[in-house]
Design a protein around this motif. Structure first.
Motif, short mmCIF file in Angstrom:
data_model
loop_
_atom_site.label_atom_id
_atom_site.label_comp_id
_atom_site.label_asym_id
_atom_site.label_seq_id
_atom_site.Cartn_x
_atom_site.Cartn_y
_atom_site.Cartn_z
N ASN A 68 0.84 -1.22 0.00
CA ASN A 68 0.00 0.00 0.00
C ASN A 68 0.86 1.25 0.00
O ASN A 68 0.59 2.22 -0.73
CB ASN A 68 -0.92 0.01 1.22
CG ASN A 68 -2.02 -1.02 1.14
OD1 ASN A 68 -2.35 -1.50 0.06
ND2 ASN A 68 -2.59 -1.38 2.28
N LEU A 69 1.90 1.25 0.84
CA LEU A 69 2.77 2.42 0.90
C LEU A 69 3.51 2.61 -0.42
O LEU A 69 3.68 3.73 -0.90
CB LEU A 69 3.76 2.27 2.06
CG LEU A 69 3.16 2.30 3.47
CD1 LEU A 69 4.22 1.96 4.51
CD2 LEU A 69 2.53 3.66 3.76
N GLY A 70 3.95 1.50 -1.01
CA GLY A 70 4.67 1.59 -2.28
C GLY A 70 3.79 2.06 -3.42
O GLY A 70 4.28 2.68 -4.37
N MET A 71 2.50 1.80 -3.33
CA MET A 71 1.57 2.25 -4.37
C MET A 71 1.10 3.68 -4.14
O MET A 71 0.49 4.29 -5.02
CB MET A 71 0.35 1.34 -4.43
CG MET A 71 0.66 -0.08 -4.87
SD MET A 71 -0.83 -1.09 -4.97
CE MET A 71 -1.61 -0.42 -6.44
N GLY A 72 1.36 4.20 -2.93
CA GLY A 72 0.92 5.53 -2.59
C GLY A 72 2.00 6.57 -2.79
O GLY A 72 2.73 6.55 -3.79
N CYS A 73 2.13 7.46 -1.83
CA CYS A 73 3.05 8.59 -1.96
C CYS A 73 4.41 8.33 -1.31
O CYS A 73 5.23 9.24 -1.21
CB CYS A 73 2.42 9.84 -1.33
SG CYS A 73 0.83 10.27 -2.06
N LYS A 116 -10.48 5.97 6.82
CA LYS A 116 -9.31 5.85 7.70
C LYS A 116 -8.12 5.16 7.03
O LYS A 116 -6.98 5.40 7.38
CB LYS A 116 -9.69 5.09 8.97
CG LYS A 116 -10.23 3.69 8.74
CD LYS A 116 -10.72 3.08 10.05
CE LYS A 116 -11.32 1.70 9.83
NZ LYS A 116 -11.83 1.13 11.09
N ARG A 117 -8.36 4.26 6.04
CA ARG A 117 -7.23 3.61 5.38
C ARG A 117 -6.41 4.61 4.59
O ARG A 117 -5.25 4.38 4.30
CB ARG A 117 -7.72 2.49 4.46
CG ARG A 117 -6.61 1.91 3.59
CD ARG A 117 -6.81 0.48 3.23
NE ARG A 117 -6.67 -0.37 4.38
CZ ARG A 117 -5.51 -0.66 4.96
NH1 ARG A 117 -4.40 -0.15 4.51
NH2 ARG A 117 -5.45 -1.44 6.01
N GLN A 118 -7.01 5.74 4.24
CA GLN A 118 -6.29 6.74 3.46
C GLN A 118 -5.94 7.96 4.30
O GLN A 118 -5.95 9.08 3.82
CB GLN A 118 -7.14 7.16 2.26
CG GLN A 118 -7.34 6.05 1.24
CD GLN A 118 -8.49 5.14 1.61
OE1 GLN A 118 -9.39 5.54 2.32
NE2 GLN A 118 -8.46 3.91 1.13
N ILE A 119 -5.65 7.76 5.57
CA ILE A 119 -5.31 8.87 6.44
C ILE A 119 -4.16 9.68 5.82
O ILE A 119 -3.15 9.13 5.40
CB ILE A 119 -4.89 8.34 7.84
CG1 ILE A 119 -6.12 7.79 8.56
CG2 ILE A 119 -4.24 9.44 8.68
CD1 ILE A 119 -5.80 7.06 9.85
N GLY A 120 -4.34 10.99 5.75
CA GLY A 120 -3.30 11.86 5.21
C GLY A 120 -3.45 12.17 3.74
O GLY A 120 -2.86 13.12 3.24
N ARG A 121 -4.26 11.37 3.02
CA ARG A 121 -4.37 11.60 1.59
C ARG A 121 -5.36 12.70 1.25
O ARG A 121 -5.35 13.22 0.15
CB ARG A 121 -4.76 10.29 0.89
CG ARG A 121 -3.63 9.26 0.94
CD ARG A 121 -3.99 8.00 0.22
NE ARG A 121 -4.15 8.20 -1.22
CZ ARG A 121 -4.54 7.24 -2.06
NH1 ARG A 121 -4.78 6.03 -1.59
NH2 ARG A 121 -4.67 7.48 -3.34
N ALA A 122 -6.21 13.05 2.18
CA ALA A 122 -7.17 14.13 1.93
C ALA A 122 -6.44 15.43 1.65
O ALA A 122 -6.88 16.24 0.81
CB ALA A 122 -8.11 14.29 3.12
#
Length: 503
Positions: free
Chosen positions: A96-101, A232-238
């Motif tokens: 998940n982290l690798g697919m994100g930012c 909540k799974r995307q905390i910080g992405r907002a």
């Protein structure tokens, strides 16, 4: 013995984490310590009991604490065997982290792919879910063609495809793979299919918004961004979405709404280092588009300089914004008072960003008729960056009667850098006053060819012919000038010079 070995391994991993934190703090500059502490993950106690550790890993994953799981990865690995089912939660967090930012931890993600491949042989897992998870891992590793095939295999699994939430996420990720493979329109169709399966999927709304944004469809992009609601799974992405909304709102001309987004973002800047630089780039691009934007931008740059006094570009933008507001009619004080503030800021601005503020300050001095001060400012800009800044410097030198100095600068402008009517006109002025009458005539003619309505160039051309002793050509040119510009101030002067031939 197995328990003791597990305890020893857990203790070693805990010691390494503690050591790494200590090194990070002791080697960081003092001013970076607060931010380092804010970004630090909480120190997690991983139970030495595998069953308890498994439950903890599952709970953390379900709550979206991917960064916490990643920080405690070695501790979980110390308690759980590498092929333990519960290690899957740690591996999925890394994916998940690798697919994100976050920068991907390639070693762990490759281990994750291997881990889930072994699960295919057990018969205890839904194959569609395994294809999907392995595809995510490959996508995080940048192996999009392989990821695409696995996503398609997952969607061909009936049990997986009948779950609308899983299928929607898979369609979205499949779209991302197509996008990265250069098939943008195909990707967009998959994003839309994901939303047909799950109309609330934030990742699909976000991906479709970026698709519209890249293609300049800002209204459609804003509509999609407005539908992104992360859980909540995307905390910080907002906050990331808010950053993109800022750019879209500016692009749509809604500066006030864009600045509201920026003000909200800045409240989170302590925990997200990207926010200040991102906001600064947006305001540098759009902050002087309108007076309203500039007034709000000036407040932003004041805060930016206060928070980050070492940020040189921020000082340059504050100066440019202030000078823009003056040009638009706002009162920013007297020239003398502003120059004092200007020189305090410009001393901290790098040469790359300093030329334009010096040029704009020169225009203020020029507006006040202070050509000595204008020449000083224009020369600073020209010395820093040269190029098109030479036109203003050459013009100021002309007004100061320093024609021998201005002429080589204006030759460069007219012949190479800025070959427009104004450059040729100023070169004509310099040539006349340097006694180069034939060259002056040529320069004025070129100016008129480039701008047939350049009244002063036409009158000056007649004057150059007059000075060269060609009274017939001077008379012809002035006849044309008087007929074309009968209300020009120079008409009276020309009539006085030629009383015998003017009607």
């Amino acid at each position: 013995m197995e328990v003791l070995a597990r305890l020893a391994k857990l203790a070693r991993s805990g010691s390494r984490n503690s050591r790494d934190r200590r090194i990070a703090q002791t080697t960081a500059p003092i001013e970076a310590i607060p931010g380092l502490l804010r970004a630090a993950q909480p120190e997690l106690h991983v139970p030495e009991n595998p069953d308890l550790a498994s439950k903890l890993a599952e709970q953390l994953y379900d709550s979206g604490a991917d960064t916490v799981l990643s920080a405690a990865f070695e501790q979980f690995s110390a308690v759980l065997d590498d092929d333990h089912d519960a290690m899957g939660f740690c591996y999925m967090a890394e994916i998940n982290l690798g697919m994100g930012c976050h920068p991907p931890n390639t070693e762990r993600i490759e281990a994750a792919v291997a881990h889930f491949r072994t699960k295919q042989e057990t018969g205890r897992y839904q194959m569609g879910s395994l294809y999907y998870t392995i595809g995510n891992g490959l996508s995080a590793l940048g192996r999009e063609d392989e990821a695409k095939n696995l996503y398609m295999a997952a969607l061909n699994n009936r049990e997986f495809a009948e779950d609308p939430n899983l299928a929607a996420q898979c369609f979205k990720n499949l779209g991302t793979s197509f996008e990265r493979l250069g098939q943008e329109d195909v990707a967009a169709e998959h994003y839309r299919e994901a939303l047909r399966r799950n109309p609330n999927l934030p990742e699909a709304h976000s991906a479709l918004a970026h698709y519209h944004h890249r293609n300049g469809r800002y209204e459609e992009a804003l509509e999609c961004f407005d539908q992104v609601v992360f859980t909540k799974r995307q905390i910080g992405r907002a906050s990331t979405i808010s950053g993109w909304r800022t750019n879209v709102l500016f692009s749509l001309g809604d500066g006030r709404a864009a600045f509201r987004e920026i003000n909200r973002l800045l409240s989170e800047a302590d925990a997200a280092p990207w926010i200040w630089p991102w906001c600064a780039r947006q305001i540098a691009a759009f902050g002087r588009a309108t007076i309203q934007n500039a007034r709000l931008a000036q407040s932003f740059w004041n805060r930016c300089i206060s928070e980050h006094p070492e940020f040189e570009r921020g000082r340059a933008e504050w100066l440019l914004t202030s000078l823009y507001l003056r040009q638009q009619g706002d009162d920013i004080g007297t020239y003398t008072k502003f120059r004092s503030v200007f020189e305090q800021h410009i001393a901290h601005v790098n040469a790359e960003d300093a030329a334009l503020p010096w040029d704009r300050l020169g225009h203020w001095a020029q507006d006040e008729g202070n050509w000595e001060e204008a020449e000083r400012c224009y020369r600073k800009a020209y010395e820093l960056e040269g190029g098109h800044y030479g036109y203003c410097l050459g013009t100021a030198l002309n007004f100061l009667g320093r024609y021998e100095e201005s002429r080589p600068i204006l030759v460069e402008q007219a012949e190479h850098l800025q070959p427009d009517a104004m450059s040729w006109f100023q070169l004509g002025v310099a040539n006349v006053n340097c006694g180069r009458l034939d060259e002056a005539i040529g320069a004025y003619k070129t100016a008129i060819e480039l701008d047939p309505d350049y009244d002063l160039a036409l009158f000056n051309l007649g004057g150059a012919y007059w000075n060269a002793g060609d009274l017939i050509e001077a008379t012809r040119v002035w006849y044309i000038a008087i007929e074309k510009f009968p209300d020009h101030d120079l008409v009276v002067k020309v009539r006085e010079m030629l009383p015998l031939i003017m009607p």
